[in-house]
Design a protein around this motif. Structure first.
Motif, PDB file in Angstrom:
ATOM      1  N   TYR A  96       0.867  -1.259  -0.174  1.00  0.00           N
ATOM      2  CA  TYR A  96       0.073  -0.043  -0.055  1.00  0.00           C
ATOM      3  C   TYR A  96       0.765   1.077   0.165  1.00  0.00           C
ATOM      4  CZ  TYR A  96      -4.712  -1.621   0.622  1.00  0.00           C
ATOM      5  OH  TYR A  96      -5.971  -2.390   0.450  1.00  0.00           O
ATOM      6  N   HIS A 102      -5.920   1.899  -4.273  1.00  0.00           N
ATOM      7  CA  HIS A 102      -6.494   0.819  -3.924  1.00  0.00           C
ATOM      8  C   HIS A 102      -5.639  -0.114  -4.684  1.00  0.00           C
ATOM      9  CE1 HIS A 102     -10.001   2.160  -2.002  1.00  0.00           C
ATOM     10  NE2 HIS A 102     -10.335   3.116  -3.159  1.00  0.00           N
ATOM     11  N   VAL A 174      -6.679  -3.809   4.196  1.00  0.00           N
ATOM     12  CA  VAL A 174      -7.813  -3.676   3.144  1.00  0.00           C
ATOM     13  C   VAL A 174      -9.025  -3.106   3.723  1.00  0.00           C
ATOM     14  CG1 VAL A 174      -9.141  -4.267   1.243  1.00  0.00           C
ATOM     15  CG2 VAL A 174      -7.064  -5.386   1.781  1.00  0.00           C
ATOM     16  N   GLU A 188     -12.275  -5.066  -2.992  1.00  0.00           N
ATOM     17  CA  GLU A 188     -10.810  -5.205  -3.187  1.00  0.00           C
ATOM     18  C   GLU A 188     -10.065  -6.122  -2.649  1.00  0.00           C
ATOM     19  OE1 GLU A 188      -7.345  -1.902  -1.690  1.00  0.00           O
ATOM     20  OE2 GLU A 188      -9.271  -1.079  -2.046  1.00  0.00           O
ATOM     21  N   ALA A 189     -10.569  -6.939  -1.430  1.00  0.00           N
ATOM     22  CA  ALA A 189      -9.842  -8.002  -1.010  1.00  0.00           C
ATOM     23  C   ALA A 189     -10.035  -9.206  -1.929  1.00  0.00           C
ATOM     24  CB  ALA A 189     -10.375  -8.341   0.462  1.00  0.00           C
TER      25      ALA A 189
END
Length: 394
Positions: A96, A102, A174, A188-189
């Protein structure tokens, strides 16, 4: 789920995002360290080994023989050492901080895999600097084999791996980046976890991230976190969470909840009663089953009423894959209640024993979360303007 929502009230003072992120990551790391030395054993075995329930940081199961004792050698699990759950969580945070937006499965291939296989880091259980690749287990080594050596499409690389909690255990970041947006965290995960897992292992990663995001919402409670999970979860994962939550609602002490929670999740768990001797159907794709760790972590959150000690110690004394269960439940309590919820003496012990700065990843992730939110707002305003132009009266 009304009963669960009523049982757990919101804390009187709402933590800010930075406090929730610190609480979640510290809570996860401490839970990991508490559960590590008793991982893989049954509650009865844990009680016999330690002369009662585990109430804090304990030493290795085999004492000074940890270097050679099977099945855990050569890992020094215990004495406040974090395990691969925390190492993978911190690795995802580094992704990240590199991407500052994202993430998707391609970021796993482009950033996480090189991090695991090229940069030596302090590994507490090895008591040495080593490549993280040398610590993680085969289900995580799969990432390197498939993405680096196999050149598989990152979105599909998880197919064929054993189905376990390997992806779910490090998905708290996340949920924190998508704070108060469970649906966004879930999506997203799922994308990220596609590089690592399939079936109900991938689903658990999405649902756990959603749970952490839901825990960050102002006014969130243990009950509202469960409701957010049930709103998104699919197939056996949803059924397992619902079954465990219904049983957990009738308990306020983990002593009475241990056996009933195991009985509730057992029909969905493919591993079977002997954790170290999995059944023939263990860890294979299925729409009917679920990993054990996530439903139990959510169940302990309800039983412990989002109190850190009660929730995490319940997770630890449950045994089986209890370091991952305690990692997840600790992350959820911290996201709900902030850093103050996590006993400071445990944080210091774990940080000192593991020789890790446990606060630095939280500071870094907070900066990223704020940047990502600002970028999300810019993208939202751009689409709002475009949609308004597209629908304007002519």
């Amino acid at each position: 789920m009304t009963t669960m929502t009523q049982r757990t009230e919101a804390p009187p003072c709402e933590p800010l995002l930075s406090d929730r992120i610190a609480g979640s990551l510290l809570g996860a790391a401490v839970g990991d360290a508490l559960g590590g030395p008793v991982e893989g054993y049954a509650p009865e075995q844990i009680t016999e080994r330690h002369g009662g329930r585990v109430r804090g940081i304990v030493g290795p199961w085999n004492g000074d023989h940890w270097r050679t004792a099977r099945p855990l050698a050569p890992f020094h699990k215990g004495d406040g050492h974090v395990t691969d759950d925390t190492l993978m969580t911190h690795a995802l945070i580094r992704v990240y901080t590199a991407v500052r937006d994202h993430l998707d499965a391609y970021d796993v291939a482009g950033h996480l895999v090189p991090d695991l296989m090229t940069t030596p880091r302090w590994i507490p259980e090895l008591e040495a600097d080593a490549l993280p690749l040398h610590r993680i287990f085969l289900a995580e080594k799969w990432l390197v084999a498939r993405l680096h050596y196999g050149h598989v499409d990152p979105r599909e690389a998880g197919t064929g791996n054993i189905v376990n909690c390997g992806a779910a255990m490090y998905m708290a970041p996340v949920g924190l980046v998508n704070a108060a947006d469970p649906r966004g965290a879930y999506a997203e995960a799922l994308d990220i976890a596609g590089a690592h897992q399939s079936s109900y292992g991938r689903e658990a990663a999405g649902v756990f991230a959603a749970a952490v995001a839901a825990a960050c919402a102002p006014g969130a409670t243990a009950g509202s976190v469960i409701e957010a999970c049930l709103d998104l979860a699919k197939d056996g994962t949803r059924a397992a969470i619902e079954a465990v939550a219904e049983v957990a609602a009738g308990h306020r002490d983990f002593e009475t909840a241990l056996a009933p929670l195991r009985a509730a999740v057992a029909p969905f768990d493919t591993v079977g009663p002997d954790y170290r001797a999995p059944s023939l159907g263990a860890r294979r794709p299925s729409r009917l089953h679920a990993i054990e760790e996530l439903p139990i972590a959510l169940g302990m959150l309800l039983v412990g009423e989002a109190d850190y000690r009660r929730t995490v110690l319940g997770s630890v004394n449950y045994g089986r894959d209890c370091d991952s269960i305690a990692t997840m439940s600790g992350a959820l309590v911290g996201a709900l209640r902030g850093e103050a919820a996590v006993p400071a003496e445990w944080v210091k012990q774990v940080a000192d024993a593991s020789r890790l700065d446990l606060h630095a990843p939280a500071t870094a992730l907070t900066e990223v979360a704020e940047e990502v939110f600002a970028e999300d707002m810019r993208r939202h305003h751009a689409r709002t303007s475009a949609f308004a132009a597209l629908t304007a009266a002519r």
